[in-house]
Scaffold this active site. Sequence first.
Site, PDB file in Angstrom:
ATOM      1  CG  ASP A 133      33.748  42.721  51.421  1.00 21.92           C
ATOM      2  OD1 ASP A 133      34.349  42.918  52.489  1.00 21.92           O
ATOM      3  OD2 ASP A 133      34.195  41.978  50.510  1.00 21.92           O
ATOM      4  CB  VAL A 134      32.605  39.263  46.900  1.00 23.95           C
ATOM      5  CG1 VAL A 134      31.989  39.962  45.697  1.00 23.95           C
ATOM      6  CG2 VAL A 134      34.109  39.443  46.928  1.00 23.95           C
ATOM      7  CG  ASN A 160      35.522  40.500  37.334  1.00 18.05           C
ATOM      8  OD1 ASN A 160      36.487  40.249  36.605  1.00 18.05           O
ATOM      9  ND2 ASN A 160      35.324  41.701  37.878  1.00 18.05           N
ATOM     10  CB  SER A 212      44.655  34.473  36.869  1.00 16.82           C
ATOM     11  OG  SER A 212      45.948  34.956  36.497  1.00 16.82           O
ATOM     12  CD  GLN A 259      51.178  37.749  40.745  1.00 11.01           C
ATOM     13  OE1 GLN A 259      51.817  36.949  40.058  1.00 11.01           O
ATOM     14  NE2 GLN A 259      50.126  38.409  40.290  1.00 11.01           N
ATOM     15  CE1 TYR A 289      46.647  36.962  40.707  1.00 14.03           C
ATOM     16  CE2 TYR A 289      44.944  38.012  42.048  1.00 14.03           C
ATOM     17  CZ  TYR A 289      45.445  37.633  40.814  1.00 14.03           C
ATOM     18  OH  TYR A 289      44.729  37.902  39.672  1.00 14.03           O
ATOM     19  CE  LYS A 312      41.893  35.236  41.028  1.00 12.30           C
ATOM     20  NZ  LYS A 312      40.708  35.957  40.499  1.00 12.30           N
ATOM     21  CB  THR A 358      49.587  40.807  31.988  1.00 10.62           C
ATOM     22  OG1 THR A 358      50.277  39.846  32.797  1.00 10.62           O
ATOM     23  CG2 THR A 358      49.726  42.179  32.642  1.00 10.62           C
TER      24      THR A 358
HETATM   25  N1  LIG Z   1      44.142  42.591  35.183  1.00 12.12           N
HETATM   26  C1  LIG Z   1      44.805  41.449  34.997  1.00 12.12           C
HETATM   27  O1  LIG Z   1      45.947  41.413  34.465  1.00 12.12           O
HETATM   28  C2  LIG Z   1      44.184  40.172  35.432  1.00 12.12           C
HETATM   29  C3  LIG Z   1      43.070  40.127  36.248  1.00 12.12           C
HETATM   30  N2  LIG Z   1      42.567  38.902  36.613  1.00 12.12           N
HETATM   31  C4  LIG Z   1      41.395  38.827  37.485  1.00 12.12           C
HETATM   32  O2  LIG Z   1      40.347  39.604  36.913  1.00 12.12           O
HETATM   33  C5  LIG Z   1      39.467  40.043  37.939  1.00 12.12           C
HETATM   34  C6  LIG Z   1      39.190  41.517  37.758  1.00 12.12           C
HETATM   35  O3  LIG Z   1      40.436  42.201  37.852  1.00 12.12           O
HETATM   36  P1  LIG Z   1      40.659  43.637  37.177  1.00 12.12           P
HETATM   37  O4  LIG Z   1      39.444  44.048  36.425  1.00 12.12           O
HETATM   38  O5  LIG Z   1      41.956  43.577  36.494  1.00 12.12           O
HETATM   39  O6  LIG Z   1      40.823  44.530  38.498  1.00 12.12           O
HETATM   40  P2  LIG Z   1      40.303  45.986  38.877  1.00 12.12           P
HETATM   41  O7  LIG Z   1      41.052  46.331  40.124  1.00 12.12           O
HETATM   42  O8  LIG Z   1      40.334  46.881  37.702  1.00 12.12           O
HETATM   43  O9  LIG Z   1      38.755  45.751  39.267  1.00 12.12           O
HETATM   44  C7  LIG Z   1      38.454  44.924  40.355  1.00 12.12           C
HETATM   45  C8  LIG Z   1      36.974  45.012  40.607  1.00 12.12           C
HETATM   46  O10 LIG Z   1      36.666  44.173  41.714  1.00 12.12           O
HETATM   47  C9  LIG Z   1      35.990  44.944  42.687  1.00 12.12           C
HETATM   48  N3  LIG Z   1      36.268  44.466  44.030  1.00 12.12           N
HETATM   49  C10 LIG Z   1      37.449  44.435  44.671  1.00 12.12           C
HETATM   50  N4  LIG Z   1      37.282  43.948  45.918  1.00 12.12           N
HETATM   51  C11 LIG Z   1      35.966  43.684  46.061  1.00 12.12           C
HETATM   52  C12 LIG Z   1      35.167  43.168  47.108  1.00 12.12           C
HETATM   53  N5  LIG Z   1      35.685  42.829  48.285  1.00 12.12           N
HETATM   54  N6  LIG Z   1      33.837  43.022  46.882  1.00 12.12           N
HETATM   55  C13 LIG Z   1      33.283  43.365  45.691  1.00 12.12           C
HETATM   56  N7  LIG Z   1      33.984  43.861  44.646  1.00 12.12           N
HETATM   57  C14 LIG Z   1      35.309  44.007  44.852  1.00 12.12           C
HETATM   58  C15 LIG Z   1      36.478  46.361  42.483  1.00 12.12           C
HETATM   59  O11 LIG Z   1      35.569  47.246  43.051  1.00 12.12           O
HETATM   60  P3  LIG Z   1      36.129  48.627  43.708  1.00 12.12           P
HETATM   61  O12 LIG Z   1      36.409  49.498  42.530  1.00 12.12           O
HETATM   62  O13 LIG Z   1      35.053  49.168  44.559  1.00 12.12           O
HETATM   63  O14 LIG Z   1      37.372  48.279  44.470  1.00 12.12           O
HETATM   64  C16 LIG Z   1      36.543  46.431  40.976  1.00 12.12           C
HETATM   65  O15 LIG Z   1      35.271  46.695  40.450  1.00 12.12           O
HETATM   66  C17 LIG Z   1      40.160  39.684  39.262  1.00 12.12           C
HETATM   67  O16 LIG Z   1      39.564  38.519  39.796  1.00 12.12           O
HETATM   68  C18 LIG Z   1      41.597  39.381  38.859  1.00 12.12           C
HETATM   69  O17 LIG Z   1      42.196  38.434  39.725  1.00 12.12           O
HETATM   70  C19 LIG Z   1      43.104  37.706  36.200  1.00 12.12           C
HETATM   71  C20 LIG Z   1      44.203  37.721  35.384  1.00 12.12           C
HETATM   72  C21 LIG Z   1      44.814  38.944  34.949  1.00 12.12           C
HETATM   73  C1  LIG Z   2      47.722  41.544  38.931  1.00 11.19           C
HETATM   74  C2  LIG Z   2      48.548  40.923  37.798  1.00 11.19           C
HETATM   75  O1  LIG Z   2      49.241  41.937  37.114  1.00 11.19           O
HETATM   76  C3  LIG Z   2      47.670  40.203  36.837  1.00 11.19           C
HETATM   77  O2  LIG Z   2      46.729  39.417  37.559  1.00 11.19           O
HETATM   78  C4  LIG Z   2      46.948  38.109  37.294  1.00 11.19           C
HETATM   79  O3  LIG Z   2      46.216  37.221  37.630  1.00 11.19           O
HETATM   80  C5  LIG Z   2      48.210  37.918  36.547  1.00 11.19           C
HETATM   81  O4  LIG Z   2      49.245  37.677  37.459  1.00 11.19           O
HETATM   82  C6  LIG Z   2      48.370  39.247  35.896  1.00 11.19           C
HETATM   83  O5  LIG Z   2      49.700  39.550  35.648  1.00 11.19           O
END
Ligand SMILES: NC(=O)C1=CN([C@@H]2O[C@H](COP(=O)(O)OP(=O)(O)OC[C@H]3O[C@@H](n4cnc5c(N)ncnc54)[C@H](OP(=O)(O)O)[C@@H]3O)[C@@H](O)[C@H]2O)C=CC1
Ligand SMILES: C[C@H](O)[C@@H]1OC(=O)[C@H](O)[C@@H]1O
Length: 253
Positions: free
Chosen positions: A63-64, A90, A143, A153, A156, A160, A188
């Site tokens: 867990d980060v 990430n 983000s 959010q 959240y 970011k 997104t």
């Molecule tokens: N998708 C989007 O539209 C956007 C995403 N982002 C950012 O991108 C990043 C990745 O998001 P995304 O790939 O979409 O999300 P996903 O939910 O697809 O993946 C999230 C990843 O983070 C891991 N994770 C969650 N909590 C923890 C924790 N406590 N310790 C270690 N690992 C953890 C998850 O592991 P596990 O599977 O075990 O939960 C998973 O591998 C995030 O920081 C998000 O804020 C930013 C802008 C837009």
């Molecule tokens: C979780 C949201 O859909 C995604 O994550 C972000 O950081 C932006 O708000 C995107 O829409």
Amino acid sequence: MLLEGQKVLITGASRGIGRATAIMCARHGADVGLNVYKDPDATADVVAEIEALGRKAFVYDGDVADATSAPAFVKGAAAALGGVTAFVSNAGICPFHSFLDMPQDVFLRTLNVNYTGAYYMCQAAANQMVEQGGGGSIIAVSSISALVGGEMQTHYTPTKAGVHSLMQSTAIALGRYGIRCNSVMPGTVATDINKDDLADPAKREYMEKRIPLGRMGHPDDIAKVVVFLASDLSSYVTGASVLTDGGMFVNLQ
Ligand SMILES: NC(=O)C1=CN([C@@H]2O[C@H](COP(=O)(O)OP(=O)(O)OC[C@H]3O[C@@H](n4cnc5c(N)ncnc54)[C@H](OP(=O)(O)O)[C@@H]3O)[C@@H](O)[C@H]2O)C=CC1
Ligand SMILES: C[C@H](O)[C@@H]1OC(=O)[C@H](O)[C@@H]1O
């Protein structure tokens, strides 16, 4: 290949953007350190893809938000891979929730995973890079939400903005060591983080209509920018952010 001989560590690498980034870094010649959390099946799949590309993969399940995870992941990966040249913070969560009745546990968990965990991890990576000498690259996945708000959010978006600001300050603190710090700002991207939110057809249509390029992002769209920021192509880039959103942010009318 842009990352030949590099050792790239990524948090949250089991799914979504982190998974895509890990595989793209391997495609570009890097060995990869993967932080994962509670997802052993997904992790095995990523490791298999990396090893099929002829690259090494190191896995740390933690867990980060747990302060002990950062040094354990960084030191373990450095020992297994022969060092750390780039670090991608990430891991993140976005449990959508209204503001007025935001439960403390939801608020605190989001803060601790998205910001506190990122801080611990970037600090551990920086200390490893300083100890090694030779500089490095730290990339935070911020983000579009660092720049704009979201009704559901309120817990959240500040996290970011926080990781974006962290890169600006660490860029100053670490420049003397040749360590560059930058953020990528996805728009997104359809992943598990927003699967439930985007299951609402009206919400999905609204988001897609805001994007001049006409589609939501794919995790690979973000991974490409991370590879750029980890590579020598960005050798004079630090303290910067790369908005990677298909034009969503600028699209008022
Ligand atoms: N998708 C989007 O539209 C956007 C995403 N982002 C950012 O991108 C990043 C990745 O998001 P995304 O790939 O979409 O999300 P996903 O939910 O697809 O993946 C999230 C990843 O983070 C891991 N994770 C969650 N909590 C923890 C924790 N406590 N310790 C270690 N690992 C953890 C998850 O592991 P596990 O599977 O075990 O939960 C998973 O591998 C995030 O920081 C998000 O804020 C930013 C802008 C837009
Ligand atoms: C979780 C949201 O859909 C995604 O994550 C972000 O950081 C932006 O708000 C995107 O829409």
